[in-house]
Design a protein around this motif. Structure first.
Motif, PDB file in Angstrom:
ATOM      1  N   GLU A 219      -9.534  67.326 -53.660  1.00 57.53           N
ATOM      2  CA  GLU A 219      -8.690  66.381 -54.407  1.00 57.53           C
ATOM      3  C   GLU A 219      -8.210  66.946 -55.740  1.00 57.53           C
ATOM      4  O   GLU A 219      -7.286  66.419 -56.343  1.00 57.53           O
ATOM      5  N   LEU A 220      -8.830  68.046 -56.195  1.00 51.45           N
ATOM      6  CA  LEU A 220      -8.405  68.670 -57.454  1.00 51.45           C
ATOM      7  C   LEU A 220      -8.132  70.162 -57.278  1.00 51.45           C
ATOM      8  O   LEU A 220      -8.091  70.913 -58.265  1.00 51.45           O
ATOM      9  N   ALA A 221      -7.907  70.581 -56.037  1.00 51.57           N
ATOM     10  CA  ALA A 221      -7.765  72.013 -55.745  1.00 51.57           C
ATOM     11  C   ALA A 221      -6.629  72.651 -56.535  1.00 51.57           C
ATOM     12  O   ALA A 221      -6.765  73.750 -57.073  1.00 51.57           O
ATOM     13  N   GLY A 222      -5.505  71.944 -56.625  1.00 52.74           N
ATOM     14  CA  GLY A 222      -4.351  72.487 -57.324  1.00 52.74           C
ATOM     15  C   GLY A 222      -4.594  72.628 -58.816  1.00 52.74           C
ATOM     16  O   GLY A 222      -4.181  73.608 -59.438  1.00 52.74           O
ATOM     17  N   TYR A 223      -5.249  71.632 -59.373  1.00 52.49           N
ATOM     18  CA  TYR A 223      -5.549  71.667 -60.805  1.00 52.49           C
ATOM     19  C   TYR A 223      -6.500  72.828 -61.113  1.00 52.49           C
ATOM     20  O   TYR A 223      -6.261  73.631 -62.029  1.00 52.49           O
ATOM     21  N   ALA A 224      -7.544  72.919 -60.320  1.00 52.27           N
ATOM     22  CA  ALA A 224      -8.497  74.025 -60.497  1.00 52.27           C
ATOM     23  C   ALA A 224      -7.799  75.360 -60.272  1.00 52.27           C
ATOM     24  O   ALA A 224      -8.026  76.329 -61.007  1.00 52.27           O
ATOM     25  N   GLY A 225      -6.930  75.388 -59.271  1.00 56.85           N
ATOM     26  CA  GLY A 225      -6.200  76.610 -58.962  1.00 56.85           C
ATOM     27  C   GLY A 225      -5.324  77.059 -60.117  1.00 56.85           C
ATOM     28  O   GLY A 225      -5.154  78.253 -60.353  1.00 56.85           O
TER      29      GLY A 225
END
Length: 310
Positions: free
Chosen positions: A287-293
Motif C-alpha cells: 500500500e506504500l510501495a511507491g512512496y517507499a520506492g
DNA sequence: TGCCAGGTGTACT
DNA sequence: AGTACACATGGC
C-alpha cells in the motif's frame, strides 16, 4: 497572508524538491530553505525555519479552493510518516539500505496536480533531469500566466502551469519548441490536454477512492505517449496513489543492485514490467510501495550514483 | 567519443 | 511473445 505549520515529523524541502518533486519550485537566491512557485494561479513561498516548522507565504487565503494550511498539509503529505514506510522484516533484511535511507527522514512525496504531473512525465522519456526541467520551465514561460513573487526584498517572475485548454490550443509546431524539439511528444501532449479540456479524461474520477490501479493505468495508457511507467508516475505523484510503483532506469538499477532482482536487468516488456512490480510487492509494503520506492530512488541517485543534478 | 538519461510506439521475426 | 530501432539532446 502568512501561515505557520508545525510538523509532527521532519520535513526537508531541499531533499523533496531536489528529488524532482516538484519540477516547479525554484530556490530563492542561494538559500536552501526558501522556495518559491506559483501553484494553481497562486504565488506561494515556502520558508523552512527548521525541519519541524514551515512558514507559508501566500497572497490568498486559499489555494485550489482549500485553505492554504490544509492544502500544504495535503501537498506535502504530512499525514505520511517516513518511519512507517519500511516494516520490521525489511529493516532486518536490509540494514545497510536503512542506514542510507534514514538520512532522508524529511524527504516527502508531493501530492501534485495530475495534469501537471502527466505533462511533466510525458516530457521525461529517456532523457536527463536537466532537460526535463527545461521543458517544463519553457512550457510555463510560453503558455502559463506570469506572476511577480516578492520575498525578502527579492523579486521573482514566475509562471503558472498552463491549463489543459491552453496547451490543447497550441499548434504542435509551436509546442515542440518546448518539448526538446520532439514533435511526437508535442502532438501527444496536445492530444492528452485536449482530452482533459473536453472532460474525456477526468483525473478527479481516476483519483476517486476505490479505483483499481489497473483500471487507472488502462485509462491513461490509451493515450499515445503514456505507457505503464508514466501511467504509474501519474498515479503516484498526481493521484496520490502511493501503492503505484513506477519502474524507470534508476529503479531498475537499485532493484538489481540492492535486492538482487534478476528480472530488473532484462528488457522491460509490459509483461516483465508487471512481473517485476509483483516481485517488489513481496519486499515493500504494497500500500506504500511507491512512496517507499521514491525514497529508495532518491537515495540511490544521491548516495550510490552520486548525482547532484536534479 | 560513446554512453547514459525518471520510455514509448512501431516494425520486424 | 520477444527484439531492434527511432525519437532528440545534454552531461559526463
Amino acid at each position: 497572508m502568512i501561515n505557520i505549520i508545525f510538523c509532527k515529523n521532519p520535513v526537508s524541502l531541499r531533499d523533496t524538491f531536489f528529488s524532482g518533486q516538484s519540477f516547479r519550485w525554484k530556490k530563492h537566491s542561494d538559500n536552501d530553505s526558501v522556495f518559491v512557485s506559483v501553484m494553481h494561479d497562486t504565488p506561494v513561498v515556502f520558508m523552512q525555519r527548521d525541519s519541524g516548522i514551515l512558514r507559508i507565504d501566500s497572497p490568498r487565503e486559499t489555494i485550489d479552493g482549500t485553505g492554504v494550511t490544509e492544502w500544504v498539509k495535503n501537498y506535502l503529505s504530512l499525514d505520511i510518516d517516513n518511519s512507517m514506510l519500511f516494516d520490521h522484516d525489511f529493516r532486518n533484511r536490509y540494514p545497510e539500505i536503512m542506514q542510507l535511507v534514514d538520512d532522508f527522514e524529511g524527504l516527502k512525496l508531493l501530492r501534485q496536480d495530475p495534469f501537471e504531473t502527466a505533462v511533466t512525465f510525458m516530457c521525461a522519456q529517456g532523457i536527463g533531469m536537466p532537460l526535463i526541467r527545461r521543458q517544463v520551465a519553457l512550457l510555463c514561460e510560453r503558455f502559463g500566466r506570469p506572476f511577480i513573487v516578492e520575498t525578502e526584498g527579492m523579486r521573482h517572475v514566475l509562471y503558472s502551469f498552463p491549463s489543459p485548454d491552453r496547451l490543447a490550443g497550441v499548434p504542435a509546431e509551436a509546442l515542440r519548441l518546448c518539448t526538446n524539439n520532439n514533435c511526437r511528444r508535442a502532438v501527444n501532449i496536445r492530444r492528452m490536454a485536449g482530452a482533459v479540456a473536453d472532460g474525456k479524461l477526468d483525473f478527479r474520477r481516476l483519483a476517486a477512492s476505490g479505483m483499481q490501479i489497473e483500471l487507472i493505468r488502462e485509462e491513461l495508457c490509451r493515450f499515445d505517449g503514456i505507457g505503464p511507467k508514466i501511467a504509474d508516475c501519474i498515479a503516484l505523484f498526481g493521484l496520490g496513489r502511493f501503492d503505484a510503483f513506477p519502474i524507470d532506469t534508476h529503479v531498475r538499477q537499485y532493484l538489481a543492485g540492492w535486492f538482487g532482482l534478476h528480472r530488473a536487468e532484462m528488457t522491460l516488456t509490459e509483461k516483465n514490467y508487471l512481473r517485476l512490480q509483483g516481485e517488489v510487492r513481496s519486499i515493500l509494503k504494497p500500500e506504500l510501495a511507491g512512496y517507499a520506492g521514491h525514497l529508495l530512488f532518491h537515495c540511490w541517485r544521491r548516495k550510490v550514483k552520486g548525482l547532484l543534478t536534479a
